[in-house]
Design a protein around this motif. Structure first.
Motif, short mmCIF file in Angstrom:
data_model
loop_
_atom_site.label_atom_id
_atom_site.label_comp_id
_atom_site.label_asym_id
_atom_site.label_seq_id
_atom_site.Cartn_x
_atom_site.Cartn_y
_atom_site.Cartn_z
N UNK A 101 0.84 -1.20 0.00
CA UNK A 101 0.00 0.00 0.00
C UNK A 101 0.87 1.25 0.00
N UNK A 102 0.21 2.40 -0.09
CA UNK A 102 0.99 3.63 -0.23
C UNK A 102 1.70 4.01 1.05
N UNK A 103 1.20 3.59 2.20
CA UNK A 103 1.80 3.94 3.49
C UNK A 103 1.37 2.93 4.53
N UNK A 104 2.13 2.79 5.60
CA UNK A 104 1.71 1.96 6.73
C UNK A 104 2.45 2.43 7.98
N UNK A 105 1.83 2.19 9.11
CA UNK A 105 2.47 2.50 10.39
C UNK A 105 2.14 1.46 11.45
N UNK A 106 1.44 0.41 11.02
CA UNK A 106 1.11 -0.67 11.95
C UNK A 106 0.88 -1.94 11.14
N UNK A 107 0.78 -3.05 11.84
CA UNK A 107 0.52 -4.33 11.20
C UNK A 107 -0.98 -4.65 11.24
N UNK A 108 -1.74 -3.71 10.74
CA UNK A 108 -3.19 -3.88 10.67
C UNK A 108 -3.56 -4.21 9.23
N UNK A 109 -4.10 -5.39 9.02
CA UNK A 109 -4.44 -5.81 7.67
C UNK A 109 -5.42 -4.87 6.99
N UNK A 110 -6.24 -4.21 7.78
CA UNK A 110 -7.24 -3.30 7.22
C UNK A 110 -6.61 -2.10 6.52
N UNK A 111 -5.35 -1.83 6.80
CA UNK A 111 -4.67 -0.68 6.20
C UNK A 111 -4.12 -0.98 4.81
N UNK A 112 -4.22 -2.23 4.37
CA UNK A 112 -3.62 -2.62 3.10
C UNK A 112 -4.70 -2.98 2.08
N UNK A 113 -4.56 -2.43 0.90
CA UNK A 113 -5.55 -2.63 -0.14
C UNK A 113 -5.15 -3.67 -1.19
N UNK A 114 -3.87 -3.98 -1.30
CA UNK A 114 -3.41 -4.83 -2.39
C UNK A 114 -2.74 -6.08 -1.83
N UNK A 115 -3.25 -7.22 -2.23
CA UNK A 115 -2.83 -8.50 -1.65
C UNK A 115 -2.50 -9.52 -2.73
N UNK A 116 -1.57 -10.41 -2.39
CA UNK A 116 -1.33 -11.56 -3.21
C UNK A 116 -2.29 -12.68 -2.84
N UNK A 117 -2.16 -13.79 -3.54
CA UNK A 117 -3.03 -14.94 -3.30
C UNK A 117 -2.57 -15.78 -2.12
N UNK A 118 -1.33 -15.60 -1.71
CA UNK A 118 -0.83 -16.32 -0.56
C UNK A 118 -0.01 -17.54 -0.95
N UNK A 119 0.87 -17.94 -0.05
CA UNK A 119 1.68 -19.14 -0.24
C UNK A 119 1.65 -19.95 1.05
N UNK A 120 1.52 -21.25 0.92
CA UNK A 120 1.34 -22.13 2.08
C UNK A 120 2.67 -22.45 2.75
N UNK A 121 2.69 -22.33 4.06
CA UNK A 121 3.84 -22.74 4.87
C UNK A 121 3.35 -23.80 5.86
N UNK A 122 4.00 -24.94 5.86
CA UNK A 122 3.63 -26.02 6.78
C UNK A 122 4.87 -26.45 7.55
N UNK A 123 4.76 -26.39 8.87
CA UNK A 123 5.85 -26.81 9.75
C UNK A 123 5.34 -27.97 10.58
#
Length: 125
Positions: A101-123
């Protein structure tokens, strides 16, 4: 439009390492924040917890649960983001998402508009 793509997920034993990569493209000239989030198994579909963000000005914030195990780096010339994860634990399992996104100041997902599809991590052992 902004396109975000993650890669590098997989399965590892507890204590192992994985390296995730993210590439953003499209209308990204004014996007000054890139971040990693994750959604753990059993979490609500909308529940994405922040892992780390890196702003173009160098400001960086890790979530407390990282505990020095993960290292993130960003290259804003190419709008790429890398997350090196070491000493992985089973509770680190989940889908990892890159966000821009254009700016951020916290780890709040609501502040981000553009997302990838995700990648799976399994431990798991």
């Amino acid at each position: 439009q902004v396109k975000v793509e993650e890669s590098g997920g997989g399965s590892v034993l507890p204590g192992g390492s994985l390296r995730l990569s993210c590439a953003a493209s499209g209308d990204i000239s004014r996007k000054e924040c890139m971040a990693w989030f994750r959604r753990r198994p059993g979490a609500e579909r909308e529940r994405r917890e922040g892992v780390v963000y890196i702003r173009e000005d160098g400001d960086k914030l890790y979530a407390d649960f990282v505990e020095g195990r993960f290292t993130a780096s960003a290259d804003y010339a190419t709008h790429s983001l890398v997350l090196q994860m070491n000493n992985l634990k089973p509770e680190d399992s989940g889908i990892y998402y890159c966000a821009v996104d254009w700016w951020c100041s916290s780890l709040d997902a609501a502040d981000f508009d553009h997302w990838g599809q995700g990648t799976q991590v399994t431990v798991s052992s």
